[in-house]
Design a protein around this motif. Structure first.
Motif, PDB file in Angstrom:
ATOM      1  N   UNK A  34       0.804  -1.216   0.000  1.00 48.64           N
ATOM      2  CA  UNK A  34       0.000   0.000   0.000  1.00 48.64           C
ATOM      3  C   UNK A  34       0.843   1.275   0.000  1.00 48.64           C
ATOM      4  N   UNK A  35       2.002   1.236   0.668  1.00 48.42           N
ATOM      5  CA  UNK A  35       2.834   2.439   0.702  1.00 48.42           C
ATOM      6  C   UNK A  35       3.396   2.773  -0.669  1.00 48.42           C
ATOM      7  N   UNK A  36       3.427   1.788  -1.576  1.00 51.51           N
ATOM      8  CA  UNK A  36       3.872   2.032  -2.953  1.00 51.51           C
ATOM      9  C   UNK A  36       2.700   2.434  -3.840  1.00 51.51           C
ATOM     10  N   UNK A  37       1.525   1.837  -3.603  1.00 52.15           N
ATOM     11  CA  UNK A  37       0.351   2.125  -4.431  1.00 52.15           C
ATOM     12  C   UNK A  37      -0.246   3.498  -4.121  1.00 52.15           C
ATOM     13  N   UNK A  38      -0.227   3.867  -2.849  1.00 58.38           N
ATOM     14  CA  UNK A  38      -0.792   5.145  -2.408  1.00 58.38           C
ATOM     15  C   UNK A  38      -2.178   5.389  -3.020  1.00 58.38           C
ATOM     16  N   UNK A  39      -3.162   4.538  -2.738  1.00 60.15           N
ATOM     17  CA  UNK A  39      -4.496   4.730  -3.321  1.00 60.15           C
ATOM     18  C   UNK A  39      -5.179   5.979  -2.772  1.00 60.15           C
ATOM     19  N   UNK A  40      -6.119   6.511  -3.540  1.00 61.14           N
ATOM     20  CA  UNK A  40      -6.895   7.653  -3.056  1.00 61.14           C
ATOM     21  C   UNK A  40      -7.811   7.219  -1.915  1.00 61.14           C
ATOM     22  N   UNK A  41      -8.386   6.013  -2.067  1.00 56.92           N
ATOM     23  CA  UNK A  41      -9.305   5.498  -1.057  1.00 56.92           C
ATOM     24  C   UNK A  41      -9.004   4.032  -0.789  1.00 56.92           C
ATOM     25  N   UNK A  42      -9.023   3.656   0.481  1.00 55.63           N
ATOM     26  CA  UNK A  42      -8.947   2.257   0.871  1.00 55.63           C
ATOM     27  C   UNK A  42     -10.317   1.850   1.382  1.00 55.63           C
ATOM     28  N   UNK A  43     -10.908   0.832   0.756  1.00 53.81           N
ATOM     29  CA  UNK A  43     -12.181   0.261   1.171  1.00 53.81           C
ATOM     30  C   UNK A  43     -11.858  -0.997   1.967  1.00 53.81           C
ATOM     31  N   UNK A  44     -12.203  -1.014   3.254  1.00 56.49           N
ATOM     32  CA  UNK A  44     -11.717  -2.090   4.106  1.00 56.49           C
ATOM     33  C   UNK A  44     -12.827  -2.742   4.919  1.00 56.49           C
TER      34      UNK A  44
ATOM     35  N   UNK B 279       0.244   6.024   4.749  1.00 57.75           N
ATOM     36  CA  UNK B 279      -0.310   6.815   3.644  1.00 57.75           C
ATOM     37  C   UNK B 279      -1.319   7.825   4.204  1.00 57.75           C
ATOM     38  N   UNK B 280      -0.852   8.883   4.826  1.00 55.47           N
ATOM     39  CA  UNK B 280      -1.764   9.833   5.481  1.00 55.47           C
ATOM     40  C   UNK B 280      -2.810  10.440   4.550  1.00 55.47           C
ATOM     41  N   UNK B 281      -2.489  10.545   3.272  1.00 56.79           N
ATOM     42  CA  UNK B 281      -3.417  11.177   2.334  1.00 56.79           C
ATOM     43  C   UNK B 281      -4.519  10.231   1.867  1.00 56.79           C
ATOM     44  N   UNK B 282      -4.365   8.943   2.125  1.00 59.77           N
ATOM     45  CA  UNK B 282      -5.368   7.960   1.694  1.00 59.77           C
ATOM     46  C   UNK B 282      -6.606   8.057   2.581  1.00 59.77           C
ATOM     47  N   UNK B 283      -7.755   8.238   1.956  1.00 59.24           N
ATOM     48  CA  UNK B 283      -9.017   8.238   2.697  1.00 59.24           C
ATOM     49  C   UNK B 283      -9.439   6.790   2.935  1.00 59.24           C
ATOM     50  N   UNK B 284     -10.077   6.540   4.070  1.00 62.57           N
ATOM     51  CA  UNK B 284     -10.438   5.164   4.406  1.00 62.57           C
ATOM     52  C   UNK B 284     -11.936   5.040   4.614  1.00 62.57           C
TER      53      UNK B 284
ATOM     54  N   UNK C 129     -12.890   7.621   7.671  1.00 67.94           N
ATOM     55  CA  UNK C 129     -13.690   8.826   7.450  1.00 67.94           C
ATOM     56  C   UNK C 129     -15.057   8.511   6.875  1.00 67.94           C
ATOM     57  N   UNK C 130     -15.290   7.235   6.563  1.00 76.27           N
ATOM     58  CA  UNK C 130     -16.580   6.806   6.046  1.00 76.27           C
ATOM     59  C   UNK C 130     -16.902   5.424   6.570  1.00 76.27           C
TER      60      UNK C 130
ATOM     61  N   UNK D 285     -18.217   6.714  -2.071  1.00 74.36           N
ATOM     62  CA  UNK D 285     -16.788   6.827  -2.368  1.00 74.36           C
ATOM     63  C   UNK D 285     -16.472   8.195  -2.973  1.00 74.36           C
ATOM     64  N   UNK D 286     -17.328   8.657  -3.847  1.00 76.18           N
ATOM     65  CA  UNK D 286     -17.121   9.969  -4.457  1.00 76.18           C
ATOM     66  C   UNK D 286     -17.261  11.084  -3.415  1.00 76.18           C
ATOM     67  N   UNK D 287     -18.235  10.923  -2.529  1.00 75.66           N
ATOM     68  CA  UNK D 287     -18.421  11.908  -1.463  1.00 75.66           C
ATOM     69  C   UNK D 287     -17.190  11.965  -0.561  1.00 75.66           C
ATOM     70  N   UNK D 288     -16.649  10.798  -0.240  1.00 79.66           N
ATOM     71  CA  UNK D 288     -15.464  10.722   0.609  1.00 79.66           C
ATOM     72  C   UNK D 288     -14.290  11.429  -0.048  1.00 79.66           C
ATOM     73  N   UNK D 289     -14.099  11.199  -1.340  1.00 78.38           N
ATOM     74  CA  UNK D 289     -12.985  11.802  -2.060  1.00 78.38           C
ATOM     75  C   UNK D 289     -13.129  13.315  -2.152  1.00 78.38           C
ATOM     76  N   UNK D 290     -14.357  13.790  -2.077  1.00 75.21           N
ATOM     77  CA  UNK D 290     -14.614  15.225  -2.163  1.00 75.21           C
ATOM     78  C   UNK D 290     -14.564  15.909  -0.796  1.00 75.21           C
ATOM     79  N   UNK D 291     -14.186  15.149   0.231  1.00 77.06           N
ATOM     80  CA  UNK D 291     -14.037  15.739   1.554  1.00 77.06           C
ATOM     81  C   UNK D 291     -15.172  15.479   2.520  1.00 77.06           C
ATOM     82  N   UNK D 292     -16.155  14.669   2.104  1.00 80.22           N
ATOM     83  CA  UNK D 292     -17.278  14.352   2.981  1.00 80.22           C
ATOM     84  C   UNK D 292     -16.963  13.177   3.898  1.00 80.22           C
ATOM     85  N   UNK D 293     -17.940  12.830   4.729  1.00 79.55           N
ATOM     86  CA  UNK D 293     -17.794  11.702   5.655  1.00 79.55           C
ATOM     87  C   UNK D 293     -19.045  10.832   5.562  1.00 79.55           C
ATOM     88  N   UNK D 294     -19.187  10.087   4.467  1.00 81.46           N
ATOM     89  CA  UNK D 294     -20.415   9.319   4.244  1.00 81.46           C
ATOM     90  C   UNK D 294     -20.581   8.156   5.221  1.00 81.46           C
TER      91      UNK D 294
END
Length: 208
Positions: free
Chosen positions: A42-52, A72-77, A98-99, A114-123
């Motif tokens: 994951x530290x190499x992939x640096x995804x925008x969002x991790x769905x876990x 990966x602090x910038x990755x939303x989860x 965050x979601x 997922x789109x809401x999360x990427x836009x700064x929301x907390x779905x």
């Protein structure tokens, strides 16, 4: 957006990948069957969002979330699970999620979240949102939370064993710098200066 999924059910994982890759704004969807497998890359992939998922074999979802936020602090989860009990919900949120979407959500609802999360929301699924509101309204959400994070407690326990920062880093699979950061935050939360005071306070609080 680039996504990564941690889901131990191979059929569910494949279905999610196919569903998400069909969306025009999804560039890639990497899949992992366990937290340990995900952490290797994951530290190499640096995804925008991790769905876990949370009910994983081996390392559980809440600990994975905390580790990913370190790497990966910038990755939303986004949590995607069947579990909706209060301890599970708040543990995941405190760890860095965050979601929080339940698996009874439709594919359309998941993608919108997922789109809401990427836009700064907390779905959150409506049931989870209601639970969070209920817990805070009744004043029971905050007291349930421990003073230190699970990772900070582990670091303090390692220090109590007499391990050096390098030894702690090796045992927990994190960097020396991350160990130092955890120690600094733990000392601030415990309101202490130095190792001896920190260990004494940890004993008093039942952490050790």
């Amino acid at each position: 957006m680039r996504l990564a999924i941690v889901e131990d059910n191979a059929i569910t994982l494949e279905a999610l990948q196919q569903t998400l890759l069909a969306e025009p704004d999804v560039a890639a969807v990497d899949g992992f069957g366990s937290a340990e497998e995900a952490l290797r890359t994951l530290d190499l992939l640096r995804p925008d969002i991790l769905l876990v998922d949370l009910g994983l074999p081996g390392m559980q979802g809440a600990e994975l979330i905390e580790r990913v936020k370190e790497l990966c602090p910038a990755t939303e989860i986004m949590v995607y699970t069947i579990f909706d009990d209060s301890p599970t919900v708040f543990a995941a949120i405190k760890a860095g999620a965050s979601g929080f979407i339940l698996k009874d959500a439709t594919p359309k609802e998941l993608i919108a979240s997922l789109r809401t999360l990427l836009q700064g929301g907390a779905p959150m699924s409506p049931r989870i949102a209601r639970k969070v509101i209920h817990e805070f309204r009744n004043g029971s959400a905050v007291p349930e939370q421990p003073l230190l994070s699970p990772r900070e407690e582990k670091v303090i326990r390692c220090i109590a064993e007499g391990l050096s920062y390098n030894d702690v880093a090796e045992r927990l699979g994190i960097s020396y710098h991350t160990v130092h950061t955890h120690i600094k935050k733990a000392y601030e939360k415990l309101q202490v200066r130095g190792r001896r005071q920190a260990l004494q306070r940890a004993y008093e609080l039942g952490i050790l």
